[in-house]
Scaffold this motif. Structure first.
Motif, PDB file in Angstrom:
ATOM      1  N   GLN A 281       5.160  52.168  17.452  1.00  0.00           N
ATOM      2  CA  GLN A 281       4.843  51.334  16.292  1.00  0.00           C
ATOM      3  C   GLN A 281       3.355  50.992  16.247  1.00  0.00           C
ATOM      4  N   ALA A 282       2.743  50.807  17.412  1.00  0.00           N
ATOM      5  CA  ALA A 282       1.293  50.553  17.444  1.00  0.00           C
ATOM      6  C   ALA A 282       0.524  51.777  16.951  1.00  0.00           C
ATOM      7  N   LYS A 283       0.975  52.973  17.344  1.00  0.00           N
ATOM      8  CA  LYS A 283       0.332  54.198  16.865  1.00  0.00           C
ATOM      9  C   LYS A 283       0.501  54.346  15.354  1.00  0.00           C
ATOM     10  N   ILE A 284       1.685  54.005  14.854  1.00  0.00           N
ATOM     11  CA  ILE A 284       1.937  54.107  13.414  1.00  0.00           C
ATOM     12  C   ILE A 284       1.049  53.137  12.643  1.00  0.00           C
ATOM     13  N   THR A 285       0.921  51.910  13.163  1.00  0.00           N
ATOM     14  CA  THR A 285       0.072  50.914  12.500  1.00  0.00           C
ATOM     15  C   THR A 285      -1.385  51.377  12.466  1.00  0.00           C
ATOM     16  N   ALA A 286      -1.853  51.929  13.591  1.00  0.00           N
ATOM     17  CA  ALA A 286      -3.233  52.434  13.631  1.00  0.00           C
ATOM     18  C   ALA A 286      -3.412  53.591  12.658  1.00  0.00           C
ATOM     19  N   TRP A 287      -2.420  54.482  12.592  1.00  0.00           N
ATOM     20  CA  TRP A 287      -2.507  55.626  11.668  1.00  0.00           C
ATOM     21  C   TRP A 287      -2.520  55.150  10.217  1.00  0.00           C
ATOM     22  N   GLN A 288      -1.673  54.174   9.883  1.00  0.00           N
ATOM     23  CA  GLN A 288      -1.631  53.654   8.514  1.00  0.00           C
ATOM     24  C   GLN A 288      -2.940  52.968   8.141  1.00  0.00           C
ATOM     25  N   ARG A 291      -5.438  55.709   7.488  1.00  0.00           N
ATOM     26  CA  ARG A 291      -5.166  56.413   6.242  1.00  0.00           C
ATOM     27  C   ARG A 291      -5.567  55.561   5.028  1.00  0.00           C
ATOM     28  N   LYS A 292      -5.317  54.243   5.112  1.00  0.00           N
ATOM     29  CA  LYS A 292      -5.725  53.365   4.010  1.00  0.00           C
ATOM     30  C   LYS A 292      -7.242  53.353   3.852  1.00  0.00           C
ATOM     31  N   ALA A 293      -7.976  53.376   4.972  1.00  0.00           N
ATOM     32  CA  ALA A 293      -9.444  53.419   4.892  1.00  0.00           C
ATOM     33  C   ALA A 293      -9.905  54.750   4.288  1.00  0.00           C
ATOM     34  N   GLU A 294      -9.230  55.848   4.677  1.00  0.00           N
ATOM     35  CA  GLU A 294      -9.584  57.153   4.114  1.00  0.00           C
ATOM     36  C   GLU A 294      -9.296  57.189   2.612  1.00  0.00           C
ATOM     37  N   ASN A 295      -8.178  56.635   2.193  1.00  0.00           N
ATOM     38  CA  ASN A 295      -7.840  56.636   0.773  1.00  0.00           C
ATOM     39  C   ASN A 295      -8.797  55.765  -0.032  1.00  0.00           C
ATOM     40  N   ALA A 296      -9.233  54.655   0.573  1.00  0.00           N
ATOM     41  CA  ALA A 296     -10.210  53.800  -0.121  1.00  0.00           C
ATOM     42  C   ALA A 296     -11.523  54.553  -0.322  1.00  0.00           C
ATOM     43  N   ALA A 297     -11.927  55.327   0.706  1.00  0.00           N
ATOM     44  CA  ALA A 297     -13.157  56.116   0.571  1.00  0.00           C
ATOM     45  C   ALA A 297     -12.977  57.239  -0.451  1.00  0.00           C
ATOM     46  N   ARG A 298     -11.777  57.863  -0.495  1.00  0.00           N
ATOM     47  CA  ARG A 298     -11.532  58.939  -1.446  1.00  0.00           C
ATOM     48  C   ARG A 298     -11.481  58.404  -2.883  1.00  0.00           C
ATOM     49  N   VAL A 299     -10.917  57.214  -3.056  1.00  0.00           N
ATOM     50  CA  VAL A 299     -10.883  56.619  -4.399  1.00  0.00           C
ATOM     51  C   VAL A 299     -12.296  56.288  -4.861  1.00  0.00           C
ATOM     52  N   ALA A 300     -13.123  55.793  -3.919  1.00  0.00           N
ATOM     53  CA  ALA A 300     -14.518  55.494  -4.284  1.00  0.00           C
ATOM     54  C   ALA A 300     -15.268  56.764  -4.657  1.00  0.00           C
ATOM     55  N   LEU A 306      -4.662  60.550  -0.312  1.00  0.00           N
ATOM     56  CA  LEU A 306      -3.669  61.238   0.512  1.00  0.00           C
ATOM     57  C   LEU A 306      -2.379  60.413   0.590  1.00  0.00           C
ATOM     58  N   PRO A 307      -1.221  61.048   0.771  1.00  0.00           N
ATOM     59  CA  PRO A 307       0.039  60.278   0.854  1.00  0.00           C
ATOM     60  C   PRO A 307       0.057  59.386   2.094  1.00  0.00           C
ATOM     61  N   GLU A 308       0.523  58.144   1.889  1.00  0.00           N
ATOM     62  CA  GLU A 308       0.547  57.175   2.991  1.00  0.00           C
ATOM     63  C   GLU A 308       1.866  57.179   3.764  1.00  0.00           C
ATOM     64  N   ASP A 309       2.860  57.939   3.310  1.00  0.00           N
ATOM     65  CA  ASP A 309       4.135  58.007   4.022  1.00  0.00           C
ATOM     66  C   ASP A 309       4.250  59.249   4.903  1.00  0.00           C
ATOM     67  N   GLU A 310       3.119  59.892   5.139  1.00  0.00           N
ATOM     68  CA  GLU A 310       3.130  61.099   5.962  1.00  0.00           C
ATOM     69  C   GLU A 310       3.403  60.812   7.431  1.00  0.00           C
ATOM     70  N   TRP A 311       3.302  59.529   7.832  1.00  0.00           N
ATOM     71  CA  TRP A 311       3.529  59.162   9.233  1.00  0.00           C
ATOM     72  C   TRP A 311       4.969  59.431   9.669  1.00  0.00           C
ATOM     73  N   GLN A 312       5.889  59.504   8.702  1.00  0.00           N
ATOM     74  CA  GLN A 312       7.291  59.747   9.055  1.00  0.00           C
ATOM     75  C   GLN A 312       7.499  61.148   9.621  1.00  0.00           C
ATOM     76  N   ARG A 313       6.644  62.083   9.248  1.00  0.00           N
ATOM     77  CA  ARG A 313       6.713  63.437   9.805  1.00  0.00           C
ATOM     78  C   ARG A 313       5.866  63.584  11.056  1.00  0.00           C
TER      79      ARG A 313
END
Length: 361
Positions: A281-288, A291-300, A306-313
């Motif tokens: 769960q700690a790894k998942i939180t760090a990954w999320q 990913r949110k920081a990457e998406n914020a940079a991509r939106v800017a 990028l999809p944020e539910d990719e952690w399930q795979r």
């Protein structure tokens, strides 16, 4: 467990003396290997009457599921739900019906050693019978305890809540908290009454007592016989005054310690699962977060996020181990504790009775 007793169709179990003798003989001859068999009878006015029984034959290795060990005890323990014995049981009940004997299957019986019977095989056997007919019980005859002269015959049944949970096969922490199922709700015990026929009761009353060595005063008239009834021998015998500590107390304490060690093993396994789950769960939180920081940079940068539910795979959470074995082990610890309490109660009473003579004034 008090609520679960309201769901049962009967309140007590009545066993014929002949059935008791058959079960005791079969279990004693098979000791220390487990002995199992079928019981037949009928439910009448809240009393489950058990009127006949027959043992299961020796189980072949080919007729037992591959998950069981190929030893005598495991084969005998799995006999009630073996396919060959199911056919044998139905055939025996059909023959009993032809000779006007009660032909209603009301459960099964098994032998036990030192009260050790609460295990997955016992639960699976009772579930096999109870899912087809709710008016079935499991008779447990403790050969070791009965060898001291006191018959140990107990009747058990699975509670309705445990039947539902066992059918679903979900014994996770979340499901147990939701259903409020604990080890006390696994089994419900019924009082067992041993019943004799009127002919047998009359015969027992006519058995003569042991003759005395002294000269007997012969009666002179019928009034002497009426005033002086038959003197029955003393009961219980003087053997109960023996001050030696119960020889089974030490062995039961050893079994209790083994069960407590098994409990700690189950507890360590669950704690290991919790640590693994916390790391994932700690790894998942760090990954999320990343990913949110990457998406914020991509939106800017006016790029598609990028999809944020990719952690399930990417990540796979560990599977929680079943809590069933822990529940059964806790129930077995409770059985051992009750046995020890019963053993020490008799010994303590004797010790306090002679305390004044043992200690100096």
């Amino acid at each position: 467990m008090a609520d679960s007793t309201k769901d049962v169709p009967f309140k007590t179990v009545q066993v014929e003396a002949l059935v008791v003798m058959k079960i005791v003989k079969h279990c004693s001859n098979s000791f220390p290997t487990a002995a199992t068999g079928s019981i037949v009878g009928m439910d009448k006015d809240g009393v489950l009457e058990i009127t006949n029984t027959f043992p299961f034959p020796t189980v072949d290795v080919a007729n037992v599921d591959s998950g069981h060990q190929n030893d005598a005890s495991a084969l005998a323990a799995a006999a009630p739900r073996a396919k060959a014995n199911i056919v044998y049981q139905n055939e025996m009940i059909r023959h009993l019906k032809e000779v006007n004997v009660d032909a209603n299957n009301v459960g099964w019986y098994t032998s036990a050693t030192m009260g050790n019977f609460v295990n997955s095989s016992f639960i699976e056997n009772q579930y096999h019978y109870q899912r087809e007919n709710d008016r079935t019980v499991a008779l447990v005859h403790d050969v070791s305890r009965s060898s001291q002269g006191a018959l140990s015959l107990r009747a058990f049944k699975l509670t309705r809540n445990f039947m539902t949970a066992f059918k679903e096969g979900k014994f996770t922490t979340e499901s147990l908290q939701k259903s409020k199922l604990s080890f006390k709700d696994v089994l419900v015990e019924f009082p067992v009454n041993v019943h004799n026929s009127h002919l047998l009761t009359s015969y027992l009353h006519q058995l003569p007592s042991t003759p005395t060595e002294a000269d007997l005063a012969m009666p002179t008239s019928l009034s002497d016989l009426q005033r002086d009834p038959i003197k029955m021998p003393l009961y219980p015998s003087t053997d109960i005054l023996d001050l030696s500590i119960d020889p089974f107390l030490e062995k039961t304490c050893d079994l209790l310690l083994d069960s407590i060690e098994s409990h700690y093993t189950e507890l360590n396994n669950h704690q290991y699962y919790q640590r693994q789950l916390a790391r994932e769960q700690a790894k998942i939180t760090a990954w999320q977060t990343k990913r949110k920081a990457e998406n914020a940079a991509r939106v800017a940068a006016k790029q598609q996020p990028l999809p944020e539910d990719e952690w399930q795979r990417v990540f796979k959470l560990p599977q929680e181990p079943s809590r069933l074995e822990g529940m059964l082990n806790a129930k077995q610890v409770e059985q051992y504790s009750k046995q020890i309490d019963g053993f020490t109660a008799n010994v303590s009473a004797k010790m306090f009775a002679v305390r004044g003579n043992l200690l100096p004034e």
